[in-house]
Design an enzyme around this catalytic site. Sequence first.
Site, PDB file in Angstrom:
ATOM      1  N   CYS A   2       2.566   6.564  -8.022  1.00 23.40           N
ATOM      2  CA  CYS A   2       3.201   7.246  -9.150  1.00 23.40           C
ATOM      3  C   CYS A   2       3.818   6.244 -10.127  1.00 23.40           C
ATOM      4  O   CYS A   2       4.326   5.198  -9.719  1.00 23.40           O
ATOM      5  CB  CYS A   2       4.304   8.158  -8.657  1.00 23.40           C
ATOM      6  SG  CYS A   2       3.746   9.383  -7.486  1.00 23.40           S
ATOM      7  N   ARG A  27      -1.961   1.707 -11.817  1.00 19.03           N
ATOM      8  CA  ARG A  27      -1.340   1.903 -10.506  1.00 19.03           C
ATOM      9  C   ARG A  27      -2.098   2.926  -9.663  1.00 19.03           C
ATOM     10  O   ARG A  27      -1.878   3.022  -8.468  1.00 19.03           O
ATOM     11  CB  ARG A  27       0.111   2.394 -10.692  1.00 19.03           C
ATOM     12  CG  ARG A  27       1.008   1.386 -11.371  1.00 19.03           C
ATOM     13  CD  ARG A  27       2.289   2.032 -11.833  1.00 19.03           C
ATOM     14  NE  ARG A  27       3.147   2.438 -10.742  1.00 19.03           N
ATOM     15  CZ  ARG A  27       4.091   1.690 -10.205  1.00 19.03           C
ATOM     16  NH1 ARG A  27       4.289   0.471 -10.649  1.00 19.03           N
ATOM     17  NH2 ARG A  27       4.847   2.130  -9.231  1.00 19.03           N
ATOM     18  N   TRP A  73       0.446  10.179  -7.948  1.00 22.78           N
ATOM     19  CA  TRP A  73      -0.521   9.888  -6.891  1.00 22.78           C
ATOM     20  C   TRP A  73      -0.101  10.753  -5.712  1.00 22.78           C
ATOM     21  O   TRP A  73       0.975  10.552  -5.142  1.00 22.78           O
ATOM     22  CB  TRP A  73      -0.470   8.399  -6.555  1.00 22.78           C
ATOM     23  CG  TRP A  73      -1.493   7.931  -5.583  1.00 22.78           C
ATOM     24  CD1 TRP A  73      -2.823   7.726  -5.826  1.00 22.78           C
ATOM     25  CD2 TRP A  73      -1.275   7.576  -4.213  1.00 22.78           C
ATOM     26  NE1 TRP A  73      -3.439   7.275  -4.687  1.00 22.78           N
ATOM     27  CE2 TRP A  73      -2.516   7.178  -3.676  1.00 22.78           C
ATOM     28  CE3 TRP A  73      -0.162   7.566  -3.391  1.00 22.78           C
ATOM     29  CZ2 TRP A  73      -2.668   6.771  -2.370  1.00 22.78           C
ATOM     30  CZ3 TRP A  73      -0.313   7.155  -2.073  1.00 22.78           C
ATOM     31  CH2 TRP A  73      -1.564   6.762  -1.580  1.00 22.78           C
ATOM     32  N   ASN A  99       8.964   8.893  -8.028  1.00 22.92           N
ATOM     33  CA  ASN A  99       7.990   8.078  -7.316  1.00 22.92           C
ATOM     34  C   ASN A  99       8.600   7.794  -5.950  1.00 22.92           C
ATOM     35  O   ASN A  99       9.756   7.409  -5.862  1.00 22.92           O
ATOM     36  CB  ASN A  99       7.767   6.765  -8.101  1.00 22.92           C
ATOM     37  CG  ASN A  99       6.995   5.736  -7.309  1.00 22.92           C
ATOM     38  OD1 ASN A  99       6.333   6.064  -6.325  1.00 22.92           O
ATOM     39  ND2 ASN A  99       7.079   4.484  -7.723  1.00 22.92           N
ATOM     40  N   GLY A 100       7.831   8.011  -4.874  1.00 25.85           N
ATOM     41  CA  GLY A 100       8.364   7.774  -3.537  1.00 25.85           C
ATOM     42  C   GLY A 100       8.282   9.038  -2.702  1.00 25.85           C
ATOM     43  O   GLY A 100       7.538   9.961  -3.043  1.00 25.85           O
ATOM     44  N   GLU A 483     -12.414  -9.634   3.553  1.00 27.80           N
ATOM     45  CA  GLU A 483     -12.088  -9.392   2.151  1.00 27.80           C
ATOM     46  C   GLU A 483     -13.332  -8.955   1.369  1.00 27.80           C
ATOM     47  O   GLU A 483     -13.251  -8.071   0.515  1.00 27.80           O
ATOM     48  CB  GLU A 483     -11.440 -10.649   1.532  1.00 27.80           C
ATOM     49  CG  GLU A 483     -11.074 -10.554   0.069  1.00 27.80           C
ATOM     50  CD  GLU A 483     -10.080  -9.432  -0.277  1.00 27.80           C
ATOM     51  OE1 GLU A 483      -9.486  -8.834   0.632  1.00 27.80           O
ATOM     52  OE2 GLU A 483      -9.938  -9.145  -1.482  1.00 27.80           O
ATOM     53  N   LYS A 487     -13.522  -5.414  -0.584  1.00 28.64           N
ATOM     54  CA  LYS A 487     -13.832  -5.285  -2.007  1.00 28.64           C
ATOM     55  C   LYS A 487     -14.964  -4.278  -2.205  1.00 28.64           C
ATOM     56  O   LYS A 487     -14.909  -3.429  -3.081  1.00 28.64           O
ATOM     57  CB  LYS A 487     -14.247  -6.633  -2.618  1.00 28.64           C
ATOM     58  CG  LYS A 487     -13.153  -7.603  -2.902  1.00 28.64           C
ATOM     59  CD  LYS A 487     -12.293  -7.299  -4.108  1.00 28.64           C
ATOM     60  CE  LYS A 487     -11.061  -6.516  -3.785  1.00 28.64           C
ATOM     61  NZ  LYS A 487      -9.986  -7.081  -3.057  1.00 28.64           N
ATOM     62  N   GLU A 490     -13.737  -0.717  -1.529  1.00 33.56           N
ATOM     63  CA  GLU A 490     -12.791  -0.242  -2.542  1.00 33.56           C
ATOM     64  C   GLU A 490     -13.484   0.179  -3.821  1.00 33.56           C
ATOM     65  O   GLU A 490     -13.158   1.215  -4.391  1.00 33.56           O
ATOM     66  CB  GLU A 490     -11.790  -1.352  -2.897  1.00 33.56           C
ATOM     67  CG  GLU A 490     -10.725  -1.610  -1.873  1.00 33.56           C
ATOM     68  CD  GLU A 490      -9.807  -2.748  -2.296  1.00 33.56           C
ATOM     69  OE1 GLU A 490      -8.594  -2.583  -2.203  1.00 33.56           O
ATOM     70  OE2 GLU A 490     -10.305  -3.820  -2.724  1.00 33.56           O
ATOM     71  N   HIS A 506     -21.067  -7.871  21.280  1.00 32.94           N
ATOM     72  CA  HIS A 506     -20.273  -7.089  22.225  1.00 32.94           C
ATOM     73  C   HIS A 506     -20.211  -5.607  21.851  1.00 32.94           C
ATOM     74  O   HIS A 506     -19.310  -4.900  22.281  1.00 32.94           O
ATOM     75  CB  HIS A 506     -18.865  -7.681  22.332  1.00 32.94           C
ATOM     76  CG  HIS A 506     -18.863  -9.082  22.867  1.00 32.94           C
ATOM     77  ND1 HIS A 506     -19.256  -9.384  24.155  1.00 32.94           N
ATOM     78  CD2 HIS A 506     -18.580 -10.267  22.271  1.00 32.94           C
ATOM     79  CE1 HIS A 506     -19.180 -10.698  24.339  1.00 32.94           C
ATOM     80  NE2 HIS A 506     -18.788 -11.253  23.206  1.00 32.94           N
ATOM     81  N   LYS A 605      -2.593   0.843  -7.051  1.00 32.30           N
ATOM     82  CA  LYS A 605      -2.354  -0.600  -7.113  1.00 32.30           C
ATOM     83  C   LYS A 605      -1.180  -0.983  -6.214  1.00 32.30           C
ATOM     84  O   LYS A 605      -1.223  -1.974  -5.507  1.00 32.30           O
ATOM     85  CB  LYS A 605      -2.060  -0.995  -8.562  1.00 32.30           C
ATOM     86  CG  LYS A 605      -1.772  -2.476  -8.775  1.00 32.30           C
ATOM     87  CD  LYS A 605      -3.041  -3.276  -8.764  1.00 32.30           C
ATOM     88  CE  LYS A 605      -2.820  -4.763  -8.921  1.00 32.30           C
ATOM     89  NZ  LYS A 605      -3.904  -5.521  -8.261  1.00 32.30           N
TER      90      LYS A 605
HETATM   91  C1  G6P Z   1      -2.799  -1.379  -2.228  1.00 34.58           C
HETATM   92  C2  G6P Z   1      -3.916  -1.885  -3.118  1.00 34.58           C
HETATM   93  C3  G6P Z   1      -4.572  -3.091  -2.487  1.00 34.58           C
HETATM   94  C4  G6P Z   1      -3.530  -4.153  -2.162  1.00 34.58           C
HETATM   95  C5  G6P Z   1      -2.440  -3.593  -1.257  1.00 34.58           C
HETATM   96  C6  G6P Z   1      -1.286  -4.561  -1.053  1.00 34.58           C
HETATM   97  O1  G6P Z   1      -3.335  -0.784  -1.097  1.00 34.58           O
HETATM   98  O2  G6P Z   1      -4.862  -0.877  -3.367  1.00 34.58           O
HETATM   99  O3  G6P Z   1      -5.512  -3.636  -3.404  1.00 34.58           O
HETATM  100  O4  G6P Z   1      -4.153  -5.239  -1.553  1.00 34.58           O
HETATM  101  O5  G6P Z   1      -1.896  -2.415  -1.849  1.00 34.58           O
HETATM  102  O6  G6P Z   1      -0.567  -4.694  -2.246  1.00 34.58           O
HETATM  103  P1  G6P Z   1       0.457  -5.861  -2.512  1.00 34.58           P
HETATM  104  O7  G6P Z   1       1.003  -5.597  -3.886  1.00 34.58           O
HETATM  105  O8  G6P Z   1       1.530  -5.748  -1.460  1.00 34.58           O
HETATM  106  O9  G6P Z   1      -0.287  -7.129  -2.388  1.00 34.58           O
END
Ligand code: G6P
Length: 610
Positions: A2, A27, A73, A99-100, A483, A487, A490, A506, A605
């Site tokens: 949010c 965000r 959100w 937000n929260g 990673e 990516k 996501e 395994h 975000k």
């Molecule tokens: C969210 C984002 C990710 C990010 C993670 C950690 O889940 O979608 O892309 O890696 O938060 O965020 P931070 O700001 O703590 O690195």
Amino acid sequence: MCGIVGCAGPEPVLPILLEGLTRLEYRGYDSAGIALQTGSAVWRRRRPGKLAELVAVVDDAPEATTGIGHTRWATHGGPSESNAHPHTDCTGRVAVVHNGIIENYLALAAGLGPSHERTSQTDTEVLAHLVEDELAGGSSLADAVRACLARVEGSFAIAAVNAGEPGLIVAARRGSPLIAGRTETSGLVASDIPAILGQTREVYVLDDDQVVEVRPGSLRVTTLAGEEVTPVRRRVDWDLEAAEKGGYEDFMLKEIHEQPQAVAETLRERLLPDGRLHLDATTLTEDQLRAVDKVFVVGCGTSYHAGLVAKYAIEHFARLPVEIDVASEFRYRDPVLDPNTLVVGVSQSGESLDTMEACRFAKSPTNKARLLVICNVVDSSMAREADAVLYTRAGPEVCVASTKTHLAQIAGLELLALYLAQLRGTLYPLEIHALVDTLRGLPTVIERALAHEDEYMEAGRRFVDVRDFFFLGRGVGFPVALEGALKLKEISYARAEAYPGGEMKHGPIALIEPGTVVVAVATRGRLHSKMLSNIQEMRARGATIVAVANEGDDETAAQADVVLPVPATHELFSPAVDVVALQLFAYAIAKARGCDVDQPRNLAKTVTVE
Ligand code: G6P
């Protein structure tokens, strides 16, 4: 996650709110809304979906100079119009954005009188009704908010307006980010800086349990008990341009290309001539750091993967045991901590609630661990909680999926590993100098990787229709595989699983059949020949192999159907180079699938709920 924006000033507020909401889009959100104060009432409009849906229905908005806006959100209640913020009380004169999560909202709602009619499934709406009761008892909006928040459990940033108090926004925070801003004639409030940067560069960072009264040209900050507080003022020196796309098709591509600079900036002037690491803030002494006998690294998502890279570097260079934890699990598993434990919180935003709480837990009076935070946002909640801070100087990252901050985190963590090695005497000074020189050369090596962009993209486009991918790596290549898979998941919504190469046999190898795509991180290092054997095992079962291999490594190329060439560097620094190939590989697949790479579905975000 949010986003909140609010403005009280002399000018029409609607365009200011809409611009602010646009800046908060990154965000992640699934509905949006605004409330305007119009003398005797509050005018409200909300819409599920993208901001454009809201913009399409505000043509009949009344003239107003004070208002609040929100991107939501969904947590409690699906993304519908009735759950979108702002929420109002029964009179329609109070509007609240939040937000929260208000954890005790059911108990608070149960305590409301029967006259209150709730119209949403959200935890937020209860606040509007609580404020309504306080106002009915004769309180001002600020007093009402203070009284209500004293009863709230959970994390929040809120902003509220009351039709009866024109030109006033009352906002507050606990756990979730909130800043205030000011010009000569207006007062502003927002979840983060870009939302109000078009209006002002004079920003005030609020602490937990502080309440700000925002009026045209003035701000007043108090505690929940009503005691006056002088907030910390900060001038923002980066501009809106920096948060724009700079000619690239999307923020993700722009940010991938900014990686050499992000790493260079993070490394700049970090190591002092006497070998000490220059931290941005620290209360830790060298003796305290020398006494550290164990390190924990905590983070979420991409930041967690940077933490995994750090484990290899710190254990190898500084010979200290390192544990890595997904931040949301850390405090629930009774980790053994004491003042000789260094906890490293890694976070782009410095606001992810899971990481924030892990950091707080580490520092709690029971655990007393030392806390070092690596984050990209100056004065973030985590930075303010920490004993020491190392800022990654990557500039604002807008794309929801992290790229440049990940590389900057790796650079920062490598520096930390070398500093700990120097303090503990586990490497000779000459060795450290040589390693630091190699590290300083990293931006150039990343540039060379980026020069292969077309090859990475072309490779990606070959696999647009593939549903399942496996990513394999060994040693420090394993975090790269994780990673790369993250990516791809996501931004393209493909299924991608990452495994250490030796683990496939395994169990997961049962899933390999002709045509399965296996992306293998196979750059030169201690386990290279073992990785080649693992590739063979996949090939023998018909897998199509995409190999991240060093430039000119014909032996590895011969084992692969497609090669993503990357320049070589020190093995322990190689994740910062190898991952670039996988970022662009994923980007190409996502674009070819028509996905919105900057704002993937369901993602935010910065996640400020648990
Ligand atoms: C969210 C984002 C990710 C990010 C993670 C950690 O889940 O979608 O892309 O890696 O938060 O965020 P931070 O700001 O703590 O690195």
